[in-house]
Write an enzyme that holds these catalytic residues in place. Structure first.
Site, PDB file in Angstrom:
ATOM      1  N   TYR A  93      -5.599  -0.004  -5.503  1.00  0.00           N
ATOM      2  CA  TYR A  93      -5.123   0.079  -4.122  1.00  0.00           C
ATOM      3  C   TYR A  93      -4.247   1.312  -3.949  1.00  0.00           C
ATOM      4  CZ  TYR A  93      -0.538  -1.718  -5.646  1.00  0.00           C
ATOM      5  OH  TYR A  93       0.680  -1.888  -6.256  1.00  0.00           O
ATOM      6  N   CYS A  94      -4.181   1.793  -2.713  1.00  0.00           N
ATOM      7  CA  CYS A  94      -3.242   2.846  -2.344  1.00  0.00           C
ATOM      8  C   CYS A  94      -2.464   2.348  -1.122  1.00  0.00           C
ATOM      9  CB  CYS A  94      -3.939   4.179  -2.098  1.00  0.00           C
ATOM     10  SG  CYS A  94      -5.206   4.157  -0.813  1.00  0.00           S
ATOM     11  N   TRP A  95      -2.033   3.234  -0.240  1.00  0.00           N
ATOM     12  CA  TRP A  95      -1.237   2.795   0.911  1.00  0.00           C
ATOM     13  C   TRP A  95      -2.065   1.967   1.881  1.00  0.00           C
ATOM     14  CZ3 TRP A  95       3.002   1.433   3.043  1.00  0.00           C
ATOM     15  CH2 TRP A  95       3.168   1.446   4.426  1.00  0.00           C
ATOM     16  N   TYR A 122      -1.846  -1.330   0.159  1.00  0.00           N
ATOM     17  CA  TYR A 122      -0.527  -1.961   0.061  1.00  0.00           C
ATOM     18  C   TYR A 122      -0.118  -2.606   1.373  1.00  0.00           C
ATOM     19  CZ  TYR A 122       4.475  -2.609  -0.005  1.00  0.00           C
ATOM     20  OH  TYR A 122       5.716  -3.176   0.126  1.00  0.00           O
TER      21      TYR A 122
END
Length: 358
Positions: A93-95, A122
């Site tokens: 996952y990222c932002w 996130y």
């Protein structure tokens, strides 16, 4: 294969590890518990790409960003992923589940590994934590342990856990003992969002139909705020008072803060924060005690003249009138264990609306 998934995860989403590809500063603020940080952009690189995006163009930012991301993914492949087997699988996952996690996912999938990516990244995790934490608190059966400073509430909570009870260690999660003397420079407090994620993780492990014991705290522990739903639930929860004599409390606190109290400069600086409550003469007398190493006498006087006068246990403060009281005359392990056993018994009765055992 790349599969995008939503929270909460379904049972068929099985992976070997969770990888947060955001920058280290983002990871430090909060992250999915158990995730490791393999950033595709460092903090400095992320700032650089952002500057180019704002000052030049989105095209130039993407071009520079792609080069940096490719370099960092290559490094992660040579280091972290070099020993992974063919059966390895990962949750990324990222932002917001976009370009950064997508870049890593594309490379790992092309190697042949199974890759899951959290939809909306996130941000989805944060929404999940906030929503679920509110539900958990609403359904939890809290029993609050109250008592004057140094009564040994934390010791009793630890003994409750050792005896199979459920306890929520707010001060432990917040890395702060809750008073003006409670901070620890070597173990700094987490960020607010991380604190809330830790609360969510702790409550997720509990059986919400059984009592959960926790200590009476203010709405703020150090610089961290308790979620308002939790704070309101605590204020209405049944209370058991831990009743310990002042000298016993002074003895316990002197030992518990032994390493901290040895730092005279730090103690005196903390005493200065009490200027609005005590005269200059009294503060000077307390500082003289620190210079003479009279720690027990100092703690005893702080309890008598500061903490005990400002802390209400009998229900006139934030919390309910105690439904029961348990004596703790000493803070040795056997006494604490007996106290915890009695607290559990009373707490079970309070949770089920039964008369308290005598």
């Amino acid at each position: 294969m790349i599969r995008r998934v939503t929270l909460p995860l379904s049972d068929d989403v099985v992976f070997d590890e969770i990888v947060d590809v955001r920058a280290p500063v983002e990871y430090a603020e909060d992250h999915v518990t158990g995730a490791i940080n393999l950033p595709v952009l460092t903090d400095e690189e992320r700032q650089k790409v952002g500057w180019i995006y704002k000052q030049e163009s989105a095209f130039n930012a993407r071009k520079v960003g792609a080069a940096l991301v490719s370099k960092n993914i290559s490094q992660h492949l040579e280091e972290h992923f070099s020993d992974k087997s063919k059966e390895y699988s990962v949750l990324l996952y990222c932002w917001r589940g976009g370009q950064r996690s997508g870049s890593m996912a594309t490379v790992l999938s092309s190697i042949g590994w199974k890759v899951f990516v959290i939809e909306d990244g996130y941000r989805a995790y944060r929404r999940h934590v906030v929503e679920r934490l509110e539900e958990q608190v609403a359904n939890a059966a809290f029993v609050v342990l109250n008592g004057y400073t140094g009564a040994g509430k934390t010791l009793v909570l630890q003994a409750i856990e050792a005896q199979g009870g459920q306890m929520l260690d707010l001060e432990g999660l917040a890395c702060h003992k809750g008073s003006v003397f409670g901070g620890d420079p070597e173990n700094p407090q987490p960020q607010q969002k991380r604190f809330e994620s830790l609360l969510f993780d702790s409550l997720s492990d509990f059986d919400l139909s059984r009592p959960i014991f926790l200590e009476a705290e203010s709405a703020k522990i150090g610089r961290l705020n308790l979620p308002n739903t939790l704070w309101q639930k605590m204020k209405s929860a049944p209370v058991i008072e831990i009743d310990s004599p002042r000298q016993a409390r002074a003895d316990y606190l002197t030992k518990d803060y032994e390493e901290w109290l040895g730092d005279i400069e730090r103690v005196q600086a903390t005493l200065d924060r009490l200027r609005g409550f005590h005269s200059h003469q009294r503060l000077a007398e307390w500082k003289e005690r620190t210079e003479r190493g009279e720690w027990n006498a100092l703690v005893l006087e702080l309890l008598e003249e500061h903490y005990d006068r400002r802390y209400k246990v009998g229900g006139t403060g934030h919390f309910q009138v105690p439904s029961g009281k348990v004596k703790l005359d000493r803070h040795d392990s056997a006494s604490v264990a007996r106290c915890a056993e009695e607290v559990i018994e009373k707490g079970m009765a309070l949770s089920f609306g039964e008369p308290l055992p005598c």
